[in-house]
Motif scaffolding. Structure first.
Motif, PDB file in Angstrom:
ATOM      1  N   THR A 115       0.774  -1.174  -0.126  1.00 32.55           N
ATOM      2  CA  THR A 115      -0.049  -0.047  -0.046  1.00 32.55           C
ATOM      3  C   THR A 115       0.721   1.513  -0.023  1.00 32.55           C
ATOM      4  OG1 THR A 115      -0.092  -0.206   2.511  1.00 32.55           O
ATOM      5  CG2 THR A 115      -1.932  -1.109   1.015  1.00 32.55           C
ATOM      6  N   ARG A 116       2.025   1.081   0.764  1.00 39.44           N
ATOM      7  CA  ARG A 116       2.731   2.396   0.447  1.00 39.44           C
ATOM      8  C   ARG A 116       3.350   2.851  -0.810  1.00 39.44           C
ATOM      9  NH1 ARG A 116       5.913   5.504   3.980  1.00 39.44           N
ATOM     10  NH2 ARG A 116       7.843   6.391   3.285  1.00 39.44           N
ATOM     11  N   PRO A 117       3.421   2.068  -1.729  1.00 40.80           N
ATOM     12  CA  PRO A 117       3.919   2.500  -3.069  1.00 40.80           C
ATOM     13  C   PRO A 117       2.549   2.963  -3.806  1.00 40.80           C
ATOM     14  CG  PRO A 117       5.045   0.445  -2.688  1.00 40.80           C
ATOM     15  CD  PRO A 117       3.916   0.561  -1.536  1.00 40.80           C
ATOM     16  N   MET A 118       1.526   2.411  -3.453  1.00 39.80           N
ATOM     17  CA  MET A 118       0.102   2.565  -4.134  1.00 39.80           C
ATOM     18  C   MET A 118      -0.263   4.001  -3.752  1.00 39.80           C
ATOM     19  SD  MET A 118      -3.710   1.311  -3.383  1.00 39.80           S
ATOM     20  CE  MET A 118      -3.771   1.828  -2.017  1.00 39.80           C
ATOM     21  N   PHE A 119      -0.101   4.231  -2.262  1.00 41.57           N
ATOM     22  CA  PHE A 119      -0.512   5.776  -1.878  1.00 41.57           C
ATOM     23  C   PHE A 119       0.586   6.817  -2.230  1.00 41.57           C
ATOM     24  CE2 PHE A 119      -3.106   3.231   1.452  1.00 41.57           C
ATOM     25  CZ  PHE A 119      -4.102   3.692   1.052  1.00 41.57           C
ATOM     26  N   LYS A 120       1.773   6.317  -2.223  1.00 45.46           N
ATOM     27  CA  LYS A 120       2.797   7.184  -2.581  1.00 45.46           C
ATOM     28  C   LYS A 120       3.292   7.446  -3.959  1.00 45.46           C
ATOM     29  CE  LYS A 120       6.297   8.411   0.242  1.00 45.46           C
ATOM     30  NZ  LYS A 120       5.808   9.329   1.070  1.00 45.46           N
ATOM     31  N   ASN A 121       3.203   6.712  -4.784  1.00 46.51           N
ATOM     32  CA  ASN A 121       3.449   6.566  -6.042  1.00 46.51           C
ATOM     33  C   ASN A 121       2.681   6.121  -6.948  1.00 46.51           C
ATOM     34  OD1 ASN A 121       6.365   5.689  -4.435  1.00 46.51           O
ATOM     35  ND2 ASN A 121       6.443   7.401  -5.621  1.00 46.51           N
ATOM     36  N   VAL A 123       1.560   2.985  -7.667  1.00 49.98           N
ATOM     37  CA  VAL A 123       1.880   1.812  -8.146  1.00 49.98           C
ATOM     38  C   VAL A 123       0.703   0.989  -8.004  1.00 49.98           C
ATOM     39  CG1 VAL A 123       3.233  -0.397  -7.941  1.00 49.98           C
ATOM     40  CG2 VAL A 123       4.235   2.106  -7.517  1.00 49.98           C
ATOM     41  N   SER A 124       0.401   0.236  -9.085  1.00 50.68           N
ATOM     42  CA  SER A 124      -0.908  -0.395  -9.059  1.00 50.68           C
ATOM     43  C   SER A 124      -0.842  -2.058  -9.064  1.00 50.68           C
ATOM     44  CB  SER A 124      -1.990  -0.019 -10.066  1.00 50.68           C
ATOM     45  OG  SER A 124      -1.496  -0.334 -11.489  1.00 50.68           O
ATOM     46  N   ILE A 125       0.305  -2.352  -9.640  1.00 48.89           N
ATOM     47  CA  ILE A 125       0.611  -3.877  -9.955  1.00 48.89           C
ATOM     48  C   ILE A 125       1.469  -4.510  -8.491  1.00 48.89           C
ATOM     49  CG2 ILE A 125       1.998  -5.564 -11.266  1.00 48.89           C
ATOM     50  CD1 ILE A 125       1.736  -3.642 -13.451  1.00 48.89           C
ATOM     51  N   VAL A 126       0.828  -5.482  -8.174  1.00 48.94           N
ATOM     52  CA  VAL A 126       1.265  -6.261  -6.875  1.00 48.94           C
ATOM     53  C   VAL A 126       1.929  -7.472  -7.539  1.00 48.94           C
ATOM     54  CG1 VAL A 126       0.659  -7.283  -4.736  1.00 48.94           C
ATOM     55  CG2 VAL A 126      -0.711  -5.304  -5.606  1.00 48.94           C
ATOM     56  N   PRO A 127       3.374  -7.461  -7.327  1.00 51.64           N
ATOM     57  CA  PRO A 127       4.141  -8.584  -7.983  1.00 51.64           C
ATOM     58  C   PRO A 127       4.036  -9.884  -6.964  1.00 51.64           C
ATOM     59  CG  PRO A 127       5.643  -7.058  -7.069  1.00 51.64           C
ATOM     60  CD  PRO A 127       4.323  -6.421  -7.048  1.00 51.64           C
ATOM     61  N   THR A 217      -4.993  -2.202  -9.759  1.00 53.98           N
ATOM     62  CA  THR A 217      -5.775  -2.594 -10.796  1.00 53.98           C
ATOM     63  C   THR A 217      -5.131  -3.787 -11.406  1.00 53.98           C
ATOM     64  OG1 THR A 217      -4.116  -1.526 -12.214  1.00 53.98           O
ATOM     65  CG2 THR A 217      -6.093  -0.279 -11.539  1.00 53.98           C
ATOM     66  N   ALA A 218      -4.237  -4.434 -11.075  1.00 53.27           N
ATOM     67  CA  ALA A 218      -3.341  -5.751 -11.438  1.00 53.27           C
ATOM     68  C   ALA A 218      -2.686  -6.437 -10.117  1.00 53.27           C
ATOM     69  CB  ALA A 218      -2.670  -5.578 -12.500  1.00 53.27           C
ATOM     70  N   ILE A 219      -3.229  -7.659 -10.223  1.00 50.42           N
ATOM     71  CA  ILE A 219      -2.270  -8.371  -9.035  1.00 50.42           C
ATOM     72  C   ILE A 219      -1.666  -9.621  -9.652  1.00 50.42           C
ATOM     73  CG2 ILE A 219      -2.549  -9.585  -6.830  1.00 50.42           C
ATOM     74  CD1 ILE A 219      -4.708  -7.849  -6.049  1.00 50.42           C
ATOM     75  N   VAL A 220      -0.423  -9.697  -9.717  1.00 52.89           N
ATOM     76  CA  VAL A 220       0.314 -11.085 -10.139  1.00 52.89           C
ATOM     77  C   VAL A 220       0.500 -11.850  -9.146  1.00 52.89           C
ATOM     78  CG1 VAL A 220       2.308 -11.717 -11.351  1.00 52.89           C
ATOM     79  CG2 VAL A 220       1.667  -9.338 -11.846  1.00 52.89           C
ATOM     80  N   SER A 221      -0.214 -13.020  -8.933  1.00 53.63           N
ATOM     81  CA  SER A 221      -0.156 -14.055  -7.927  1.00 53.63           C
ATOM     82  C   SER A 221       0.284 -15.150  -8.263  1.00 53.63           C
ATOM     83  CB  SER A 221      -1.899 -14.300  -7.826  1.00 53.63           C
ATOM     84  OG  SER A 221      -2.465 -15.080  -8.534  1.00 53.63           O
TER      85      SER A 221
END
Length: 221
Positions: A115-121, A123-127, A217-221
């Motif tokens: 969430t920190r990269p999401m809120f600050k930058n 970033v929507s993709i979770v590797p 918007t995208a999650i890489v599981s």
């Protein structure tokens, strides 16, 4: 009139852990909303009291504390009628501490790293390497709940409050599979039956999950 003031935001899992504790203790307190997305925690006055400028922050008649685990332990030690939420027995208290450190280092950190990269930058993709931290958290919680209905023993403790606030929030990234983690699912349902759960954790958690599902918007599981 109570001199307890909690500074926080309902979307924050650590803030919700403190709200659960305050409600469980039936304490009168003032709740001051801090718009963390707008940077209200970065004002000079806030930083004067909490150099880490984090929420939750507690003021108890001029005594300032931050970090949800420290706040919850302090509140029980000072105001509880008994020690059930934070046992004084050395073995039980050590187990509570272990679960609190687990929340800080595994559960919440796996969420914060996303969430920190999401809120600050934005970033929507979770590797994959970040989703694995959440899976590890769910797996360990399932093991912790093997022999008791709560995380430490047969009794509810602040470890349950801190961990459930984070664990329910993880669903904004990877939803909990009740078939794979039946004990975790049952534990959450058990806590949901507390009369103050929805007000202290449920409502804020729903808002938080909505934000995550909208922005991730995208999650890489």
């Amino acid at each position: 009139m109570s001199g307890i003031i909690l500074y926080g935001n309902d979307i924050s899992p650590p803030v919700r852990a403190c709200l659960l504790t305050l409600k469980a203790l039936k304490l009168n307190f003032e709740y001051k909303h801090v718009d963390i997305l707008a940077g209200e925690q970065l004002t000079d006055d806030f930083i004067k009291h909490n150099p880490q400028h984090t929420v939750p922050t507690l003021s108890d008649n001029g005594v300032w504390l931050w970090d949800s685990h420290a706040i919850c332990a302090y509140l029980v030690d000072k105001y509880a009628k008994d020690d059930s939420l934070y046992p004084r027995d050395l073995v039980l208290r050590a187990r509570v501490h272990q679960r609190l450190y687990f929340d800080a280092s595994i559960l919440f950190m796996s969420l914060r790293c996303i969430t920190r990269p999401m809120f600050k930058n934005n970033v929507s993709i979770v590797p994959r390497e970040k989703t694995q931290g959440i899976i590890e958290g769910y797996t360990l919680l399932e093991k912790f709940l093997t022999s008791a209905p709560y995380l430490v023993s047969d009794c509810l403790t602040i470890a349950d409050f801190c961990c459930v606030a984070t664990a329910t929030s993880l669903g904004g990234v990877i939803e909990l599979d009740a078939k794979k983690y039946p004990k975790v699912s049952a534990w959450i349902e058990r806590l949901k039956k507390l009369p103050y759960y929805e007000e202290a954790n449920g409502w804020g958690c729903k808002r938080y999950i909505e934000i995550l599902k909208t922005r991730l918007t995208a999650i890489v599981s």
